[in-house]
Design a protein around this motif. Structure first.
Motif, PDB file in Angstrom:
ATOM      1  N   ASP A   1      12.516   1.634 -23.323  1.00 37.26           N
ATOM      2  CA  ASP A   1      12.738   2.526 -22.042  1.00 37.26           C
ATOM      3  C   ASP A   1      14.065   3.476 -22.602  1.00 37.26           C
ATOM      4  O   ASP A   1      14.139   4.611 -22.295  1.00 37.26           O
ATOM      5  CB  ASP A   1      12.922   1.850 -20.974  1.00 37.26           C
ATOM      6  CG  ASP A   1      11.731   1.353 -20.450  1.00 37.26           C
ATOM      7  OD1 ASP A   1      10.468   1.628 -20.895  1.00 37.26           O
ATOM      8  OD2 ASP A   1      11.407   0.635 -19.418  1.00 37.26           O
ATOM      9  N   CYS A   2      15.103   2.656 -23.111  1.00 36.90           N
ATOM     10  CA  CYS A   2      16.313   3.173 -23.587  1.00 36.90           C
ATOM     11  C   CYS A   2      16.046   3.986 -24.785  1.00 36.90           C
ATOM     12  O   CYS A   2      16.646   5.356 -24.516  1.00 36.90           O
ATOM     13  CB  CYS A   2      17.424   2.255 -24.141  1.00 36.90           C
ATOM     14  SG  CYS A   2      18.040   1.077 -22.860  1.00 36.90           S
ATOM     15  N   VAL A   3      15.237   4.064 -25.665  1.00 37.36           N
ATOM     16  CA  VAL A   3      14.742   4.879 -26.763  1.00 37.36           C
ATOM     17  C   VAL A   3      14.229   6.097 -25.987  1.00 37.36           C
ATOM     18  O   VAL A   3      14.664   7.302 -26.360  1.00 37.36           O
ATOM     19  CB  VAL A   3      13.915   4.125 -27.664  1.00 37.36           C
ATOM     20  CG1 VAL A   3      13.201   5.204 -28.640  1.00 37.36           C
ATOM     21  CG2 VAL A   3      14.501   2.978 -28.375  1.00 37.36           C
TER      22      VAL A   3
ATOM     23  N   HIS B   1      27.191  -0.175 -23.241  1.00 32.90           N
ATOM     24  CA  HIS B   1      26.776  -0.545 -21.971  1.00 32.90           C
ATOM     25  C   HIS B   1      25.514  -1.144 -21.914  1.00 32.90           C
ATOM     26  O   HIS B   1      24.878  -1.413 -23.024  1.00 32.90           O
ATOM     27  CB  HIS B   1      26.439   1.073 -21.339  1.00 32.90           C
ATOM     28  CG  HIS B   1      27.717   1.985 -21.364  1.00 32.90           C
ATOM     29  ND1 HIS B   1      28.832   1.821 -20.176  1.00 32.90           N
ATOM     30  CD2 HIS B   1      28.014   2.748 -22.292  1.00 32.90           C
ATOM     31  CE1 HIS B   1      29.504   2.737 -20.689  1.00 32.90           C
ATOM     32  NE2 HIS B   1      29.265   3.348 -21.660  1.00 32.90           N
ATOM     33  N   PHE B   2      25.335  -1.914 -20.645  1.00 36.13           N
ATOM     34  CA  PHE B   2      24.007  -2.672 -20.727  1.00 36.13           C
ATOM     35  C   PHE B   2      23.059  -1.572 -20.335  1.00 36.13           C
ATOM     36  O   PHE B   2      23.196  -0.332 -19.652  1.00 36.13           O
ATOM     37  CB  PHE B   2      24.200  -3.411 -19.128  1.00 36.13           C
ATOM     38  CG  PHE B   2      24.822  -4.984 -19.343  1.00 36.13           C
ATOM     39  CD1 PHE B   2      24.667  -5.608 -20.317  1.00 36.13           C
ATOM     40  CD2 PHE B   2      25.887  -4.881 -18.519  1.00 36.13           C
ATOM     41  CE1 PHE B   2      25.305  -7.063 -20.597  1.00 36.13           C
ATOM     42  CE2 PHE B   2      26.742  -6.017 -18.971  1.00 36.13           C
ATOM     43  CZ  PHE B   2      26.415  -6.950 -19.849  1.00 36.13           C
ATOM     44  N   ALA B   3      21.804  -1.828 -20.633  1.00 36.48           N
ATOM     45  CA  ALA B   3      20.743  -0.947 -20.285  1.00 36.48           C
ATOM     46  C   ALA B   3      20.578  -0.398 -19.176  1.00 36.48           C
ATOM     47  O   ALA B   3      20.217   0.561 -18.752  1.00 36.48           O
ATOM     48  CB  ALA B   3      19.417  -1.691 -20.939  1.00 36.48           C
TER      49      ALA B   3
ATOM     50  N   LYS C   1      28.493  11.768 -11.273  1.00 34.57           N
ATOM     51  CA  LYS C   1      29.954  12.161 -11.914  1.00 34.57           C
ATOM     52  C   LYS C   1      29.997  11.216 -13.168  1.00 34.57           C
ATOM     53  O   LYS C   1      29.681  10.039 -13.160  1.00 34.57           O
ATOM     54  CB  LYS C   1      31.072  11.971 -11.054  1.00 34.57           C
ATOM     55  CG  LYS C   1      32.321  12.303 -11.720  1.00 34.57           C
ATOM     56  CD  LYS C   1      33.728  12.132 -11.005  1.00 34.57           C
ATOM     57  CE  LYS C   1      35.000  12.400 -11.674  1.00 34.57           C
ATOM     58  NZ  LYS C   1      36.141  12.298 -10.808  1.00 34.57           N
ATOM     59  N   ASP C   2      30.263  11.870 -14.410  1.00 33.80           N
ATOM     60  CA  ASP C   2      30.259  11.138 -15.529  1.00 33.80           C
ATOM     61  C   ASP C   2      29.080  10.140 -15.874  1.00 33.80           C
ATOM     62  O   ASP C   2      29.102   8.976 -16.098  1.00 33.80           O
ATOM     63  CB  ASP C   2      31.503  10.201 -15.589  1.00 33.80           C
ATOM     64  CG  ASP C   2      32.628  10.771 -15.528  1.00 33.80           C
ATOM     65  OD1 ASP C   2      32.850  12.067 -15.935  1.00 33.80           O
ATOM     66  OD2 ASP C   2      33.606  10.319 -14.720  1.00 33.80           O
ATOM     67  N   GLN C   3      27.819  10.811 -15.776  1.00 39.05           N
ATOM     68  CA  GLN C   3      26.472   9.980 -16.388  1.00 39.05           C
ATOM     69  C   GLN C   3      26.731   9.660 -17.720  1.00 39.05           C
ATOM     70  O   GLN C   3      27.297  10.421 -18.554  1.00 39.05           O
ATOM     71  CB  GLN C   3      25.533  11.278 -16.035  1.00 39.05           C
ATOM     72  CG  GLN C   3      24.031  10.267 -16.144  1.00 39.05           C
ATOM     73  CD  GLN C   3      22.874  11.407 -16.350  1.00 39.05           C
ATOM     74  OE1 GLN C   3      23.044  12.673 -15.791  1.00 39.05           O
ATOM     75  NE2 GLN C   3      21.627  11.127 -16.515  1.00 39.05           N
ATOM     76  N   LEU C   4      25.973   8.686 -17.895  1.00 36.57           N
ATOM     77  CA  LEU C   4      25.809   8.250 -19.344  1.00 36.57           C
ATOM     78  C   LEU C   4      24.879   8.983 -19.882  1.00 36.57           C
ATOM     79  O   LEU C   4      23.791   9.045 -19.513  1.00 36.57           O
ATOM     80  CB  LEU C   4      25.623   6.677 -19.463  1.00 36.57           C
ATOM     81  CG  LEU C   4      26.656   5.737 -18.749  1.00 36.57           C
ATOM     82  CD1 LEU C   4      26.129   4.125 -18.943  1.00 36.57           C
ATOM     83  CD2 LEU C   4      27.974   5.797 -20.042  1.00 36.57           C
TER      84      LEU C   4
ATOM     85  N   PHE D   1      22.691   2.234 -17.941  1.00 34.03           N
ATOM     86  CA  PHE D   1      22.227   3.450 -18.443  1.00 34.03           C
ATOM     87  C   PHE D   1      20.691   4.308 -17.812  1.00 34.03           C
ATOM     88  O   PHE D   1      20.750   5.458 -17.306  1.00 34.03           O
ATOM     89  CB  PHE D   1      21.847   3.304 -19.910  1.00 34.03           C
ATOM     90  CG  PHE D   1      21.421   4.475 -20.717  1.00 34.03           C
ATOM     91  CD1 PHE D   1      22.134   5.607 -20.986  1.00 34.03           C
ATOM     92  CD2 PHE D   1      20.035   4.602 -21.268  1.00 34.03           C
ATOM     93  CE1 PHE D   1      21.628   6.728 -21.618  1.00 34.03           C
ATOM     94  CE2 PHE D   1      19.597   5.617 -22.135  1.00 34.03           C
ATOM     95  CZ  PHE D   1      20.207   6.838 -22.336  1.00 34.03           C
ATOM     96  N   LEU D   2      20.089   3.385 -17.818  1.00 35.59           N
ATOM     97  CA  LEU D   2      18.526   3.823 -17.210  1.00 35.59           C
ATOM     98  C   LEU D   2      18.661   4.214 -15.710  1.00 35.59           C
ATOM     99  O   LEU D   2      18.003   5.305 -15.295  1.00 35.59           O
ATOM    100  CB  LEU D   2      17.478   2.727 -17.385  1.00 35.59           C
ATOM    101  CG  LEU D   2      17.065   2.414 -18.769  1.00 35.59           C
ATOM    102  CD1 LEU D   2      16.366   1.105 -18.871  1.00 35.59           C
ATOM    103  CD2 LEU D   2      16.615   3.316 -19.564  1.00 35.59           C
TER     104      LEU D   2
END
Length: 487
Positions: A307-309, A267-269, A286-289, A272-273
């Protein structure tokens, strides 16, 4: 200059923060604002040098030596007025700006620079605490109407400036909440969103109208169109308003064209963020990453990757690994060579300190999995010579991967917006506009102006604020023939 010998007597004082074991339990800010005594010492370190390079190192040209001196003397009210004279939202920059002003600090040539960013945060937090930040409605109305497309820092800065000189300003935002990438791109643990909300309340009291859930443009893909409740065509916007400012973000992410890119779990960041920020705001997704219990690989070594870390660690990831294509930078820059410019050196964020394996000069070759789901990443070592990258022979290796996040930067703003307005673009796909002269920030469509990421490409919040302010002056001059707004 608060204390003539302060720069020789006092050391730099970093802001305190909660330890990782405590801050990983929630998504709240964990940096602790300086005390009055600590801020006084930091203000005393300012040399009040003959040529304050910090002023020009700062994109909004904050008058840093002046408010350092005011803080040293405990005069926070005047320090706040000084700070607001160049920066509409210092509570944003005091938290998430990388502080190029500190890289330009004269004391930084042979010592640790003054803690400018921490003093800035101290000033604005003190201002809010004492109720000094109040609406500044205009004394009269001009009758001119301005539309601002995008409610990120550039759009908010432009809107506030124009409202304060009497224009009727409406800000259009495609998302359900205001703030742009401040809202859905910056994790809450770096900047809590009530900071945006109270600025919006101030701006509403100054006369700004906000409309959320509105797309400006046409021919958007379904994924984008479904975000909004309404769509307005640019031609209708131009009929209703005397001027339009395009101030959206650089939202087109750089992709990774390798075999296996289509596998689930890649996925792209920015897929996700924002989801975690929405959950923090009370939304039910629904179905959160989620990174919980997963082996996470973050591709890209910049702030978005960091930030993803941090978010993955808060989810409870089994492991987090971050790759960067470029070589590892030096731990310490060559100051005599690069000062006062922004140096290339190794930077370790608070998210890295919370737990992360980092690696450099690594390229992804392919992604592999079973049943359509990613399971491992195949990478190799690379070396750089004369600006060219080559694969190191026999360096291929693999890592377990349940979730791969692509955080390799952003290439341009959403093209459907620019195409709908019919404005010329630069070679990178940004709206073409100069920043100087009579046509400053004006696109090839005379009624349409642009600022921030949509004009300059992916950049810093502080640059967005600068461009928003300067664009506001250009629009005011366009509408009124002259402007009293600062540039």
């Amino acid at each position: 200059m608060g204390k003539i010998t302060g720069f020789m007597e006092f050391e730099r004082q970093e802001e305190d923060h909660l330890e990782p074991v405590a801050r990983l339990k929630n998504y709240k800010e964990f940096v602790i604002t300086l005390t009055d005594a600590q801020a006084k010492v930091q203000g005393a370190r300012c040399m009040d040098c003959g040529i304050p390079f910090c002023n020009t190192g700062c994109p909004v040209n904050n008058i840093i030596p002046d408010w350092n001196d005011l803080v040293f003397h405990g005069n926070y009210r005047h320090a706040l007025e000084n700070l607001h004279s160049t920066n509409n939202f210092p509570e944003f920059t005091g938290r998430i700006c990388p502080a190029p002003c500190e890289s330009a600090c004269t004391l930084g040539i042979n010592d640790d620079p003054v803690g400018i960013k921490s003093i800035e945060r101290k000033i604005i937090d003190t201002g809010w605490e004492h109720g000094w930040v109040v609406p500044q409605p205009p004394e009269h109305r001009t009758g001119r109407k301005v539309a601002v497309v995008g409610s990120g820092p550039a759009g908010l800065a432009a809107a506030q400036q124009l409202a304060r000189v009497g224009h009727d300003v409406t800000v259009f935002e495609k998302s359900d909440r205001l703030g742009g990438l401040l809202r859905y791109g910056i994790p809450d643990f770096k900047m809590e969103k009530d900071l945006i909300d109270r600025r919006v309340e101030q701006m509403q009291a100054e006369g700004v109208t906000f409309r959320t859930g509105v797309l400006i443009g046409k021919d958007f893909p379904a994924a984008v169109s479904n975000m909004a409740r309404d769509t307005i065509f640019p031609e209708d916007l131009e009929k209703e308003f005397d001027a339009v400012i395009m101030a959206g973000g650089a939202e087109q992410p750089r992709d990774l064209p390798v075999p296996g890119r289509q596998l689930k779990g890649v996925h792209f960041a920015m897929d996700f963020l924002p989801q975690q920020n929405r959950v923090n705001a009370g939304d039910k997704l629904k179905d959160q990453l989620k990174a919980t219990g997963k082996h996470v690989i973050v591709i890209g070594g910049g702030d978005t990757g960091s930030d993803c870390v941090g978010t993955s660690n808060r989810h409870g990831a089994a492991s987090v690994t971050q790759f960067e294509l470029l070589p590892q930078p030096p731990e310490h820059e060559n100051k005599p060579l690069v000062w006062p410019y922004w140096p290339t050196r190794l930077r370790t964020s608070s998210s890295h300190e919370e737990g992360c394996e980092r690696d450099w000069a690594v390229a992804t070759k392919r992604l592999e999995g079973k049943g359509g789901k990613v399971e491992k990443l195949i990478a190799c070592r690379v070396e750089w010579k004369d600006g060219k990258m080559t694969e190191v022979p026999d360096s291929e290796f693999e890592l377990k991967a349940d979730l791969v996040l692509l955080a390799m930067g952003f290439v341009s703003p959403v093209q459907q917006v620019l195409d709908a307005f019919g404005v010329q673009k630069d070679p990178r796909g940004n709206a073409r506009a100069t920043t100087e002269g009579e046509l400053a920030y004006q696109t090839s469509n005379p009624k349409v102006f642009t600022a921030g990421d949509m004009r300059r490409g992916q950049s810093l919040v502080v640059w967005a604020i600068r461009e928003g302010r300067q664009c506001a002056r250009a629009v005011d001059e366009f509408l009124m023939g002259a402007s009293v707004l600062p540039r």
